[in-house]
Design a protein around this motif. Structure first.
Motif, short mmCIF file in Angstrom:
data_model
loop_
_atom_site.label_atom_id
_atom_site.label_comp_id
_atom_site.label_asym_id
_atom_site.label_seq_id
_atom_site.Cartn_x
_atom_site.Cartn_y
_atom_site.Cartn_z
N GLN A 27 0.83 -1.21 0.00
CA GLN A 27 0.00 0.00 0.00
C GLN A 27 0.86 1.26 0.00
N VAL A 31 0.81 4.16 -2.86
CA VAL A 31 0.55 5.57 -2.55
C VAL A 31 1.66 6.44 -3.13
N SER A 35 1.18 9.15 -6.16
CA SER A 35 1.55 10.55 -5.98
C SER A 35 2.55 11.00 -7.04
N LEU A 71 -7.59 3.48 -0.77
CA LEU A 71 -6.22 3.69 -1.22
C LEU A 71 -6.12 4.91 -2.14
N THR A 75 -3.88 8.15 -1.35
CA THR A 75 -2.90 8.59 -2.34
C THR A 75 -3.03 10.08 -2.61
#
Length: 119
Positions: A27, A31, A35, A71, A75
């Motif tokens: 995870q 993320v 990004s 998620l 993010t």
């Protein structure tokens, strides 16, 4: 062979299934990758004033569709946090001032859009 589709199925879960031991690492990497995608999309722009036209909307929708709502929200929040502390992740730089100008609605809207598309 058909894969069962559940309410929790996402593109990421299909391509990179979560292992219990490494789910938090997975995870975190997703993320960071999301990004980075948002940052690269912000730098791909057509200069307009006062808000440039970028590929961030596309990246936001793609993250929402691929990651699932939790998620995707994490993010985009991480991305907004990076910009708020001053990293140049937005189209024209970074800093808290971007949350008070004409781009503020877009930035907050990215979070809402990612979550809503994912839901």
């Amino acid at each position: 062979m058909d894969l069962p589709i559940t309410a929790q199925s996402t593109l990421v879960a299909t391509v990179w299934p979560a292992a219990d031991r490494f789910n938090l690492v997975r995870q975190g990497l997703l993320v960071i990758a999301g990004s980075l995608l948002m940052t690269l999309a912000a730098k791909t722009q057509v200069p307009f004033w006062p808000v440039p036209m970028t590929l961030q909307t596309f990246a936001t929708f793609a993250i929402g569709m691929a990651f699932g709502w939790r998620l995707a929200g994490a993010t985009v929040l991480f991305y907004l946090g990076l910009g708020a502390v001053g990293l140049p992740v937005f189209a024209w730089g970074g800093g808290i001032v971007y949350f008070t100008g004409p781009t503020a609605g877009y930035l907050v809207g990215f979070l809402a859009a990612a979550v809503l598309v994912a839901r």
